[in-house]
Scaffold this motif. Structure first.
Motif, PDB file in Angstrom:
ATOM      1  N   LEU A 178       0.873  -0.942  -0.208  1.00  0.00           N
ATOM      2  CA  LEU A 178      -0.162  -0.090  -0.256  1.00  0.00           C
ATOM      3  C   LEU A 178       0.683   1.100   0.100  1.00  0.00           C
ATOM      4  CD1 LEU A 178      -2.408  -1.558   2.445  1.00  0.00           C
ATOM      5  CD2 LEU A 178      -3.041  -0.856   0.248  1.00  0.00           C
ATOM      6  N   ASN A 179       0.192   2.358  -0.803  1.00  0.00           N
ATOM      7  CA  ASN A 179      -1.102   2.204  -1.316  1.00  0.00           C
ATOM      8  C   ASN A 179      -1.312   2.389  -2.617  1.00  0.00           C
ATOM      9  OD1 ASN A 179      -2.003   3.228   1.444  1.00  0.00           O
ATOM     10  ND2 ASN A 179      -1.906   5.421   1.065  1.00  0.00           N
ATOM     11  N   GLY A 180       0.026   2.393  -3.071  1.00  0.00           N
ATOM     12  CA  GLY A 180      -0.417   2.285  -4.633  1.00  0.00           C
ATOM     13  C   GLY A 180      -0.256   0.890  -5.114  1.00  0.00           C
ATOM     14  N   ALA A 181      -0.208  -0.346  -4.101  1.00  0.00           N
ATOM     15  CA  ALA A 181      -0.412  -1.492  -5.414  1.00  0.00           C
ATOM     16  C   ALA A 181      -2.348  -1.619  -4.987  1.00  0.00           C
ATOM     17  CB  ALA A 181       0.582  -2.434  -4.644  1.00  0.00           C
ATOM     18  N   PHE A 182      -2.757  -1.074  -4.173  1.00  0.00           N
ATOM     19  CA  PHE A 182      -4.035  -1.731  -4.455  1.00  0.00           C
ATOM     20  C   PHE A 182      -5.103  -2.161  -5.545  1.00  0.00           C
ATOM     21  CE2 PHE A 182      -4.448   3.354  -4.533  1.00  0.00           C
ATOM     22  CZ  PHE A 182      -6.402   2.877  -5.157  1.00  0.00           C
ATOM     23  N   LEU A 183      -4.732  -1.414  -6.837  1.00  0.00           N
ATOM     24  CA  LEU A 183      -5.591  -1.794  -8.080  1.00  0.00           C
ATOM     25  C   LEU A 183      -5.610  -2.849  -8.714  1.00  0.00           C
ATOM     26  CD1 LEU A 183      -5.967   2.056  -9.101  1.00  0.00           C
ATOM     27  CD2 LEU A 183      -8.180   0.554  -8.332  1.00  0.00           C
ATOM     28  N   VAL A 184      -3.557  -3.179  -9.128  1.00  0.00           N
ATOM     29  CA  VAL A 184      -3.607  -3.447  -8.943  1.00  0.00           C
ATOM     30  C   VAL A 184      -3.905  -5.101  -8.839  1.00  0.00           C
ATOM     31  CG1 VAL A 184      -0.635  -3.369  -8.725  1.00  0.00           C
ATOM     32  CG2 VAL A 184      -1.395  -4.644 -10.363  1.00  0.00           C
ATOM     33  N   ALA A 185      -3.194  -5.286  -7.812  1.00  0.00           N
ATOM     34  CA  ALA A 185      -3.466  -6.102  -6.323  1.00  0.00           C
ATOM     35  C   ALA A 185      -4.917  -6.432  -6.839  1.00  0.00           C
ATOM     36  CB  ALA A 185      -3.106  -5.365  -5.072  1.00  0.00           C
ATOM     37  N   SER A 186      -5.540  -5.721  -6.773  1.00  0.00           N
ATOM     38  CA  SER A 186      -7.175  -6.168  -7.017  1.00  0.00           C
ATOM     39  C   SER A 186      -7.778  -6.891  -8.155  1.00  0.00           C
ATOM     40  CB  SER A 186      -8.087  -5.490  -6.947  1.00  0.00           C
ATOM     41  OG  SER A 186      -7.916  -4.195  -7.111  1.00  0.00           O
ATOM     42  N   GLU A 187      -6.755  -7.129  -9.158  1.00  0.00           N
ATOM     43  CA  GLU A 187      -6.995  -7.034 -10.825  1.00  0.00           C
ATOM     44  C   GLU A 187      -5.952  -8.671 -10.497  1.00  0.00           C
ATOM     45  OE1 GLU A 187      -8.949  -6.046 -12.639  1.00  0.00           O
ATOM     46  OE2 GLU A 187      -9.201  -4.697 -11.405  1.00  0.00           O
ATOM     47  N   ILE A 188      -5.567  -8.359 -10.186  1.00  0.00           N
ATOM     48  CA  ILE A 188      -3.993 -10.068 -10.111  1.00  0.00           C
ATOM     49  C   ILE A 188      -5.628 -11.058  -9.608  1.00  0.00           C
ATOM     50  CG2 ILE A 188      -1.823 -10.853  -9.569  1.00  0.00           C
ATOM     51  CD1 ILE A 188      -1.062  -9.196 -10.654  1.00  0.00           C
ATOM     52  N   ILE A 189      -5.390 -10.044  -8.382  1.00  0.00           N
ATOM     53  CA  ILE A 189      -6.243 -11.034  -6.989  1.00  0.00           C
ATOM     54  C   ILE A 189      -7.528 -11.947  -7.856  1.00  0.00           C
ATOM     55  CG2 ILE A 189      -6.796 -11.371  -4.958  1.00  0.00           C
ATOM     56  CD1 ILE A 189      -5.029  -9.732  -3.519  1.00  0.00           C
ATOM     57  N   LYS A 190      -8.522 -11.031  -8.593  1.00  0.00           N
ATOM     58  CA  LYS A 190      -9.691 -11.056  -8.878  1.00  0.00           C
ATOM     59  C   LYS A 190      -9.253 -12.294 -10.242  1.00  0.00           C
ATOM     60  CE  LYS A 190     -10.867  -7.520 -11.603  1.00  0.00           C
ATOM     61  NZ  LYS A 190     -12.197  -5.934 -11.675  1.00  0.00           N
ATOM     62  N   ARG A 191      -8.325 -12.710 -11.106  1.00  0.00           N
ATOM     63  CA  ARG A 191      -7.914 -13.154 -12.077  1.00  0.00           C
ATOM     64  C   ARG A 191      -7.316 -14.174 -11.979  1.00  0.00           C
ATOM     65  NH1 ARG A 191      -7.698  -8.155 -13.887  1.00  0.00           N
ATOM     66  NH2 ARG A 191      -7.946  -7.760 -15.944  1.00  0.00           N
ATOM     67  N   PHE A 192      -7.211 -14.906 -10.244  1.00  0.00           N
ATOM     68  CA  PHE A 192      -6.495 -15.919  -9.204  1.00  0.00           C
ATOM     69  C   PHE A 192      -8.064 -17.212  -9.416  1.00  0.00           C
ATOM     70  CE2 PHE A 192      -4.842 -18.786  -6.287  1.00  0.00           C
ATOM     71  CZ  PHE A 192      -3.499 -19.592  -6.926  1.00  0.00           C
ATOM     72  N   PRO A 193      -8.001 -18.072  -9.858  1.00  0.00           N
ATOM     73  CA  PRO A 193      -8.750 -19.277  -9.837  1.00  0.00           C
ATOM     74  C   PRO A 193      -8.818 -19.805  -8.818  1.00  0.00           C
ATOM     75  CG  PRO A 193      -7.324 -20.038 -11.607  1.00  0.00           C
ATOM     76  CD  PRO A 193      -6.916 -18.926 -10.738  1.00  0.00           C
ATOM     77  N   GLY A 194      -7.101 -20.034  -8.297  1.00  0.00           N
ATOM     78  CA  GLY A 194      -7.601 -21.220  -6.487  1.00  0.00           C
ATOM     79  C   GLY A 194      -7.917 -20.426  -5.710  1.00  0.00           C
ATOM     80  N   ALA A 195      -7.616 -21.088  -4.666  1.00  0.00           N
ATOM     81  CA  ALA A 195      -7.462 -20.222  -3.222  1.00  0.00           C
ATOM     82  C   ALA A 195      -6.796 -19.687  -3.201  1.00  0.00           C
ATOM     83  CB  ALA A 195      -7.712 -22.075  -2.173  1.00  0.00           C
ATOM     84  N   CYS A 196      -7.185 -18.650  -1.945  1.00  0.00           N
ATOM     85  CA  CYS A 196      -6.025 -17.551  -1.693  1.00  0.00           C
ATOM     86  C   CYS A 196      -5.784 -17.185  -0.988  1.00  0.00           C
ATOM     87  CB  CYS A 196      -5.866 -16.279  -3.221  1.00  0.00           C
ATOM     88  SG  CYS A 196      -6.849 -15.311  -3.276  1.00  0.00           S
ATOM     89  N   GLU A 197      -4.853 -16.269  -0.031  1.00  0.00           N
ATOM     90  CA  GLU A 197      -5.141 -15.197   1.159  1.00  0.00           C
ATOM     91  C   GLU A 197      -4.470 -13.934   0.826  1.00  0.00           C
ATOM     92  OE1 GLU A 197      -4.491 -16.934   5.154  1.00  0.00           O
ATOM     93  OE2 GLU A 197      -4.315 -18.154   4.795  1.00  0.00           O
ATOM     94  N   VAL A 198      -5.343 -12.877   0.942  1.00  0.00           N
ATOM     95  CA  VAL A 198      -4.505 -11.558   0.588  1.00  0.00           C
ATOM     96  C   VAL A 198      -4.221 -10.819   2.066  1.00  0.00           C
ATOM     97  CG1 VAL A 198      -5.411  -9.063   0.122  1.00  0.00           C
ATOM     98  CG2 VAL A 198      -6.560 -11.609  -1.427  1.00  0.00           C
ATOM     99  N   SER A 199      -3.359  -9.749   2.156  1.00  0.00           N
ATOM    100  CA  SER A 199      -2.679  -9.787   3.002  1.00  0.00           C
ATOM    101  C   SER A 199      -2.111  -7.791   2.215  1.00  0.00           C
ATOM    102  CB  SER A 199      -1.673 -10.219   3.365  1.00  0.00           C
ATOM    103  OG  SER A 199      -1.822  -8.768   4.992  1.00  0.00           O
ATOM    104  N   PHE A 200      -2.041  -7.253   3.300  1.00  0.00           N
ATOM    105  CA  PHE A 200      -1.317  -5.624   2.920  1.00  0.00           C
ATOM    106  C   PHE A 200      -0.226  -5.378   3.757  1.00  0.00           C
ATOM    107  CE2 PHE A 200      -5.725  -5.623   0.946  1.00  0.00           C
ATOM    108  CZ  PHE A 200      -5.133  -5.734  -0.990  1.00  0.00           C
ATOM    109  N   VAL A 201       0.585  -4.702   3.718  1.00  0.00           N
ATOM    110  CA  VAL A 201       1.584  -3.887   3.928  1.00  0.00           C
ATOM    111  C   VAL A 201       1.446  -2.609   3.631  1.00  0.00           C
ATOM    112  CG1 VAL A 201       3.142  -4.826   2.542  1.00  0.00           C
ATOM    113  CG2 VAL A 201       3.801  -3.867   5.044  1.00  0.00           C
ATOM    114  N   LYS A 202       1.785  -1.765   4.696  1.00  0.00           N
ATOM    115  CA  LYS A 202       2.644  -0.473   3.863  1.00  0.00           C
ATOM    116  C   LYS A 202       3.127   0.435   4.321  1.00  0.00           C
ATOM    117  CE  LYS A 202      -0.350   4.553   3.636  1.00  0.00           C
ATOM    118  NZ  LYS A 202      -0.481   5.721   4.789  1.00  0.00           N
TER     119      LYS A 202
END
Length: 176
Positions: A44-68
């Motif tokens: 964060l903060n900059g990667a929030f948009l690209v992260a959301s786009e990559i994550i929503k394209r991931f077809p399997g199980a995953c977890e999400v976390s952030f660090v600023k």
């Protein structure tokens, strides 16, 4: 042309080009993490948009976390990376995919490397939407690169100038 605070910016990278780069990054990540359950770690903060786009394209199980982490004042890096919001998730023994909006000096990556080693992850890879090879002088390998660019100061698609411009759907570069 747009104005943010006292500076003018001109169009540089279209939304279509950005979307194509994200789709290509996602294909590579999905192939490499098929049948794994990675933790996506957005910077964060900059990667929030690209992260959301990559994550929503991931077809399997995953977890999400952030660090600023922060290192910029205005248009220049301070050279010092501060942890502004740390990790609260247990990462020991896990596979992590670090998602960055842009890699230039690599100072943030050095801090992320330190944090992930301290957390004893089993492995991690780095994905970035934008990469400035002229500015990058670190030894850490970058596994997934969306778009290589010259050492321009850019805003848009998560990147800002003193807080403004993150919401722009395309990327603009500082007008000379």
């Amino acid at each position: 042309m747009i104005q943010l605070h006292d500076l003018e910016f001109v169009p540089y990278i279209s939304e279509e080009t950005i979307t194509t780069a994200i789709e290509e990054l996602s294909v590579q990540i999905n192939r490499d993490y098929e049948e794994k359950t990675p933790i996506f770690l957005g910077i964060l903060n900059g990667a929030f948009l690209v992260a959301s786009e990559i994550i929503k394209r991931f077809p399997g199980a995953c977890e999400v976390s952030f660090v600023k982490l922060g290192s910029y004042e205005g248009t220049t890096t301070t050279g010092k990376v501060q942890t502004l919001l740390g990790l609260t998730q247990e990462l020991e023994g896990r596979e992590v995919i670090v998602i960055e909006d842009i890699i230039d000096t690599g100072n943030t990556l050095v801090e992320i490397d330190r944090i992930l080693r301290e957390k004893k992850v089993s492995g991690y890879r780095i994905a970035t939407l934008f990469y400035k090879p002229e500015a990058y002088k670190k030894e850490l390998s970058i596994d997934y690169i969306g778009i290589e660019i010259p050492n321009y100061f850019i805003v848009g698609y998560g990147l800002d100038y003193d807080g403004l411009g993150r919401n722009l759907t395309q990327v603009y570069k500082l007008k000379k």
